[in-house]
Design an enzyme around this catalytic site. Structure first.
Site, PDB file in Angstrom:
ATOM      1  N   ASP A   1      -3.681  -7.608  -6.010  1.00  0.00           N
ATOM      2  CA  ASP A   1      -1.859  -8.129  -6.188  1.00  0.00           C
ATOM      3  C   ASP A   1      -1.425  -7.177  -4.876  1.00  0.00           C
ATOM      4  OD1 ASP A   1       0.742  -8.803  -6.785  1.00  0.00           O
ATOM      5  OD2 ASP A   1      -0.286  -9.339  -8.549  1.00  0.00           O
TER       6      ASP A   1
ATOM      7  N   HIS B   1      -2.386  -8.676  -2.125  1.00  0.00           N
ATOM      8  CA  HIS B   1      -1.526  -9.644  -1.499  1.00  0.00           C
ATOM      9  C   HIS B   1      -0.604  -9.104  -0.294  1.00  0.00           C
ATOM     10  CE1 HIS B   1      -1.299 -11.896  -5.440  1.00  0.00           C
ATOM     11  NE2 HIS B   1      -2.264 -12.127  -4.753  1.00  0.00           N
TER      12      HIS B   1
END
Length: 364
Positions: A195, A217
């Protein structure tokens, strides 16, 4: 002479024993030692399942992790560690490890599955330093930096690389989530996760530098989680620089929540960022998130002013299966103003860039 020899021996024994009084090896020692000591060692500690390791440190305390600190498994929300203090130093010795045993929790559905604990929550002030920690396998969000002022985080390794195995079972394993922090530095740190490497939700005077981010991410700002407070939807004076992002969904990611209360993102600079193997967007700025997902309908409730990108280089993947794009900008009406980009050179991509706002110095 014999008297002095015996005295020195007895004094050495007493001193050694006194020093061990502030060493934690069993969980039932934690509360009393944290309350009474200012030079604490945590050595090969096993933390029982479903219980937070509460480290509410006295002002000026130095706390050192040595050996392996292991957190037993059970479905719950955590955090596994809650760390508070003023003018504190928290550090790990070479080879030390904090093991969250995330592999016992991961199921590829993160937030939507059974409860998984946040690893660490931090509130630290007045020149506090947390350095040289090695974090292994966060079950869920790794580090939450809450209300803090004057904190430096340096020399960490967050390693959730095991979460990329067995059909990518790790999910929502954010590296650093930042809220309510001022005068914060995060530096010289590696995050391998699934993430955001760093996600700044609100705060001011924040510097992130010399980061290595892999598998997640990207380096993110995400404003608008609060539905009633302008302050808690505001990010000001942030610099993210001298960092590398590899094998990640996004490189640079700035998003606002279109259904949130008013806020502001202002005076943000990304500088000297290298991207490699990005699968979705090299640079992604969107003002259309609703309930955590892009809606395609942007809003100007949280305008983005003075976003600077300087010396951004690297590549996104060119395969049709990834359908990646170098730059995607989706702004609400008058939601983006005063952006200046220079020397932004991203190659690759299976799709052409899309921008409904054109920064000065950049051709989309």
């Amino acid at each position: 002479m014999l008297f002095f020899l015996l005295f020195n021996i007895i004094f050495a024994i007493i001193s050694a024993t006194a020093g061990n009084d502030c060493e934690i090896e069993n969980f039932d020692q934690v509360e009393s030692i944290v309350k009474s000591c200012t030079d604490i060692t945590i050595k090969n500690l096993v933390v029982p399942a479903g219980i937070t390791l509460e480290l509410d440190l006295k002002e000026g305390t130095t706390l050192t992790f040595t050996g392996v600190t292991t957190f037993e498994h059970t479905p719950w929300s955590g955090p596994l560690i809650r760390l508070r203090g003023s003018k504190i130093t928290v550090q790990g010795t070479p080879g030390s490890l904090l093991n969250g045993q995330g592999e016992l929790y991961w199921d590829h559905i993160g937030d939507k599955g059974p409860k998984k604990p946040q690893f660490m929550k931090i509130e630290a002030f007045d020149g506090s330093v947390i350095k040289n920690l090695n974090i292994l396998n966060c079950p869920h969000h790794c580090i939450y930096i809450g209300r803090s002022d004057g904190l430096t985080i340096s020399g960490w390794v967050i390693d959730n690389s095991l979460g990329d195995q067995n059909n990518f079972t790790g999910h929502n394993t954010d590296g650093f989530d930042v809220s309510a922090a001022t005068n914060l530095i995060i530096e010289n740190t590696s995050v391998i996760n699934q993430d955001d490497c760093v996600a700044i939700r609100y705060g001011s005077n924040i510097l992130v530098r010399n980061m290595y981010c892999a598998g997640g991410h990207g380096l993110s700002l995400s404003a608008g989680f609060n539905y009633t407070s302008y302050t808690e939807n505001t990010v000001k004076n942030v610099t993210i620089r001298d960092s590398v992002i590899v094998r990640s969904a996004n490189g640079i990611h700035v998003k606002t929540h279109a259904d949130a209360y008013k806020g502001l993102i202002e005076d943000v600079t990304y500088e000297n960022i290298y991207l490699s193997g990005i699968t979705n967007f090299g640079v992604n700025v969107q003002q259309d998130y609703i309930n955590g997902s892009a809606s395609g309908v942007p809003n100007n409730n949280i305008p983005i002013h003075n976003l600077k990108l300087i010396n951004i280089h690297g590549n996104v993947l060119s395969t049709e299966s990834n359908n990646a794009m170098k730059v995607y900008i989706l702004c609400g009406n008058k939601g983006c103003e005063g952006w200046e980009w220079s020397n932004v050179n991203i190659t690759g991509g299976a799709r052409s860039s899309v921008c409904n706002y054109i920064p000065a110095g950049y051709e989309c």
